[in-house]
Motif scaffolding. Structure first.
Motif, PDB file in Angstrom:
ATOM      1  N   ILE A 179      31.697  11.074   9.552  1.00 17.23           N
ATOM      2  CA  ILE A 179      32.552  10.074   8.928  1.00 17.23           C
ATOM      3  C   ILE A 179      34.017  10.495   9.026  1.00 17.23           C
ATOM      4  O   ILE A 179      34.903   9.664   9.262  1.00 17.23           O
ATOM      5  CB  ILE A 179      32.151   9.875   7.452  1.00 17.23           C
ATOM      6  CG1 ILE A 179      30.743   9.294   7.369  1.00 17.23           C
ATOM      7  CG2 ILE A 179      33.142   8.962   6.733  1.00 17.23           C
ATOM      8  CD1 ILE A 179      30.177   9.298   5.969  1.00 17.23           C
ATOM      9  N   ALA A 180      34.267  11.789   8.883  1.00 22.21           N
ATOM     10  CA  ALA A 180      35.637  12.289   8.968  1.00 22.21           C
ATOM     11  C   ALA A 180      36.231  12.034  10.353  1.00 22.21           C
ATOM     12  O   ALA A 180      37.418  11.714  10.474  1.00 22.21           O
ATOM     13  CB  ALA A 180      35.663  13.783   8.655  1.00 22.21           C
ATOM     14  N   THR A 181      35.388  12.148  11.382  1.00 30.43           N
ATOM     15  CA  THR A 181      35.873  11.892  12.741  1.00 30.43           C
ATOM     16  C   THR A 181      36.244  10.426  12.912  1.00 30.43           C
ATOM     17  O   THR A 181      37.278  10.091  13.508  1.00 30.43           O
ATOM     18  CB  THR A 181      34.806  12.280  13.774  1.00 30.43           C
ATOM     19  OG1 THR A 181      34.550  13.685  13.676  1.00 30.43           O
ATOM     20  CG2 THR A 181      35.261  11.957  15.190  1.00 30.43           C
ATOM     21  N   VAL A 182      35.418   9.517  12.372  1.00 32.26           N
ATOM     22  CA  VAL A 182      35.737   8.092  12.442  1.00 32.26           C
ATOM     23  C   VAL A 182      37.063   7.832  11.730  1.00 32.26           C
ATOM     24  O   VAL A 182      37.921   7.084  12.227  1.00 32.26           O
ATOM     25  CB  VAL A 182      34.607   7.238  11.805  1.00 32.26           C
ATOM     26  CG1 VAL A 182      35.026   5.765  11.771  1.00 32.26           C
ATOM     27  CG2 VAL A 182      33.312   7.396  12.579  1.00 32.26           C
ATOM     28  N   SER A 183      37.249   8.466  10.571  1.00 26.27           N
ATOM     29  CA  SER A 183      38.488   8.294   9.820  1.00 26.27           C
ATOM     30  C   SER A 183      39.688   8.767  10.631  1.00 26.27           C
ATOM     31  O   SER A 183      40.739   8.104  10.668  1.00 26.27           O
ATOM     32  CB  SER A 183      38.414   9.075   8.503  1.00 26.27           C
ATOM     33  OG  SER A 183      39.643   9.003   7.806  1.00 26.27           O
ATOM     34  N   ARG A 184      39.538   9.925  11.301  1.00 30.68           N
ATOM     35  CA  ARG A 184      40.647  10.444  12.103  1.00 30.68           C
ATOM     36  C   ARG A 184      40.991   9.501  13.251  1.00 30.68           C
ATOM     37  O   ARG A 184      42.165   9.275  13.571  1.00 30.68           O
ATOM     38  CB  ARG A 184      40.300  11.841  12.634  1.00 30.68           C
ATOM     39  CG  ARG A 184      40.411  12.943  11.582  1.00 30.68           C
ATOM     40  CD  ARG A 184      40.405  14.315  12.219  1.00 30.68           C
ATOM     41  NE  ARG A 184      39.093  14.648  12.760  1.00 30.68           N
ATOM     42  CZ  ARG A 184      38.143  15.266  12.070  1.00 30.68           C
ATOM     43  NH1 ARG A 184      38.371  15.615  10.808  1.00 30.68           N
ATOM     44  NH2 ARG A 184      36.979  15.538  12.622  1.00 30.68           N
ATOM     45  N   VAL A 185      39.961   8.928  13.881  1.00 30.44           N
ATOM     46  CA  VAL A 185      40.194   7.983  14.970  1.00 30.44           C
ATOM     47  C   VAL A 185      40.948   6.759  14.454  1.00 30.44           C
ATOM     48  O   VAL A 185      41.918   6.290  15.062  1.00 30.44           O
ATOM     49  CB  VAL A 185      38.860   7.563  15.625  1.00 30.44           C
ATOM     50  CG1 VAL A 185      39.090   6.400  16.598  1.00 30.44           C
ATOM     51  CG2 VAL A 185      38.229   8.742  16.350  1.00 30.44           C
ATOM     52  N   MET A 186      40.495   6.226  13.307  1.00 29.64           N
ATOM     53  CA  MET A 186      41.115   5.021  12.755  1.00 29.64           C
ATOM     54  C   MET A 186      42.561   5.268  12.330  1.00 29.64           C
ATOM     55  O   MET A 186      43.396   4.369  12.384  1.00 29.64           O
ATOM     56  CB  MET A 186      40.310   4.510  11.556  1.00 29.64           C
ATOM     57  CG  MET A 186      38.909   4.043  11.914  1.00 29.64           C
ATOM     58  SD  MET A 186      38.886   2.818  13.239  1.00 29.64           S
ATOM     59  CE  MET A 186      39.968   1.586  12.584  1.00 29.64           C
ATOM     60  N   ASN A 187      42.863   6.502  11.914  1.00 29.99           N
ATOM     61  CA  ASN A 187      44.202   6.813  11.452  1.00 29.99           C
ATOM     62  C   ASN A 187      45.093   7.371  12.554  1.00 29.99           C
ATOM     63  O   ASN A 187      46.238   7.768  12.302  1.00 29.99           O
ATOM     64  CB  ASN A 187      44.144   7.817  10.297  1.00 29.99           C
ATOM     65  CG  ASN A 187      43.547   7.208   9.042  1.00 29.99           C
ATOM     66  OD1 ASN A 187      43.845   6.067   8.707  1.00 29.99           O
ATOM     67  ND2 ASN A 187      42.701   7.962   8.353  1.00 29.99           N
ATOM     68  N   GLY A 188      44.584   7.431  13.785  1.00 30.66           N
ATOM     69  CA  GLY A 188      45.378   7.896  14.919  1.00 30.66           C
ATOM     70  C   GLY A 188      45.598   9.389  14.946  1.00 30.66           C
ATOM     71  O   GLY A 188      46.543   9.880  15.588  1.00 30.66           O
ATOM     72  N   ASN A 189      44.734  10.137  14.277  1.00 35.16           N
ATOM     73  CA  ASN A 189      44.864  11.593  14.260  1.00 35.16           C
ATOM     74  C   ASN A 189      44.636  12.152  15.663  1.00 35.16           C
ATOM     75  O   ASN A 189      43.705  11.774  16.365  1.00 35.16           O
ATOM     76  CB  ASN A 189      43.848  12.175  13.273  1.00 35.16           C
ATOM     77  CG  ASN A 189      44.120  13.632  12.965  1.00 35.16           C
ATOM     78  OD1 ASN A 189      44.192  14.471  13.856  1.00 35.16           O
ATOM     79  ND2 ASN A 189      44.256  13.933  11.670  1.00 35.16           N
TER      80      ASN A 189
END
Length: 335
Positions: free
Chosen positions: A14-24
């Motif tokens: 889930i953290a990876t999806v969040s990073r993708v969505m936030n442009g990390n």
């Protein structure tokens, strides 16, 4: 579907999806591409993921209408905004016009603004063939469609029975022995239902063929079309049923200019029971489309879905005939 489903489908955390969505930037190109592909396949937008990550409700409802200058839609938007305010929600309005691509873009824009639900005001939002953008939006937030008939999870419809309303209005004039003409300006979802109601009443009467005229969405166009029709009728008793009040007013102008007596020789019934009905002489009989009740039902269903309560997913109201000076009655009744 939510961020957990995306993570599972993409085979990441889930953290990876969040990073993708936030442009990390701390995500490999291959992983980023895999996550974005899943998001695109599911038709999700960033607002859903932000909400799932615990940012909470924005207390905002997206409201869409095709044309805020339309009397019915303007009334509806006004009622909805006030009702949402009482529920503690703000309204974010998009006037889309009638082009399908603009409607799709507006829905995507509102979802990107993290709205909690969508209210689509008017049957103009139900397309004859492709409604995937609405069904896709309903996978993300509750959607309520006013005067539509789509069925899907997380989607509710509140509508007037337009077919029955025009059927009854046409029947009323047929019973008076009149040749009934029908004026309309569009074939939206509700427009098609209205036309079906007129045609059904004519078919059941079995006396004369239907006379249907489509004209531009303006009083003068209805006036010109009606003048030709009334001249062709000669001295016969005629009834005019119109899909909108302003079309009936155009027909009323034509009848008076041609020297016909209203309502003795020509009777007219409009639709929506708008303020226009009381701005002509004689005042116009019309079918009340119950805009306030439709909006109350729509907002109630949106609140139910947001609260996780079970709600009736389709609510159908009947139109109410309001008799005035353009018909041979002077009281409110069901036609």
């Amino acid at each position: 579907m939510n961020i957990y489903d995306i993570a599972q489908r993409a085979g990441v955390s889930i953290a990876t999806v969040s990073r993708v969505m936030n442009g990390n930037s701390h995500v490999s190109d291959a992983t980023r591409k895999r996550v974005l592909t899943v998001i695109e396949e599911l038709g999700f937008t960033p607002s859903v993921h932000a909400r799932s990550l615990g940012k909470g409700s924005m207390k905002t409802i997206g409201v869409l209408c095709a044309d805020a200058s339309d009397l019915f839609l303007a009334q509806a938007v006004n009622h909805i905004e006030g009702m949402l305010r009482l529920e503690g929600y703000n309204a974010l309005l998009c006037c889309t016009g009638h082009a399908l691509e603009n409607k799709r873009r507006a829905i995507k824009l509102l979802l990107g603004k993290q709205v909690d639900a969508l209210l689509l005001v008017g049957s103009q939002f139900q397309e004859a063939e492709d409604n995937r953008h609405i069904l896709q939006a309903a996978r993300q937030v509750p959607v309520v469609l006013i005067n539509g008939t789509l069925h899907s999870g997380n989607l509710a419809c509140v509508r007037l029975d337009h077919r029955l309303a025009i059927y009854r209005a046409t029947q009323k004039l047929i019973r008076q022995g009149r040749k009934v003409l029908y004026l309309h300006d569009s074939l939206t979802h509700s427009g098609r239902e209205k036309l079906e109601g007129y045609q059904q009443a004519i078919d059941e009467a079995g006396r004369e063929p239907a006379t249907v005229m489509r004209c531009a969405r303006e009083v003068d166009s209805a006036r010109t079309v009606s003048r030709r029709l009334l001249q062709a009728m000669g001295s016969r008793q005629v009834g005019v049923v119109a899909s909108e009040d302003f079309l009936a007013i155009g027909a009323l102008k034509a009848a008076k200019e041609a020297g016909f007596s209203v309502p003795d020789q020509v009777s007219l019934i409009g639709f929506n029971n708008s303020l226009l009905c009381q701005c002509c002489q004689p005042e116009l009989s019309s079918v009340d489309s119950r805009v306030q009740q439709l909006c109350q039902e729509a907002v109630a269903r949106a609140m139910d879905m947001l609260a996780g309560r079970t709600t009736e997913r389709e609510r159908i109201l009947e139109g109410i005939y309001v008799g005035r000076g353009t018909t041979c009655d002077d009281k409110e009744e069901q036609p």
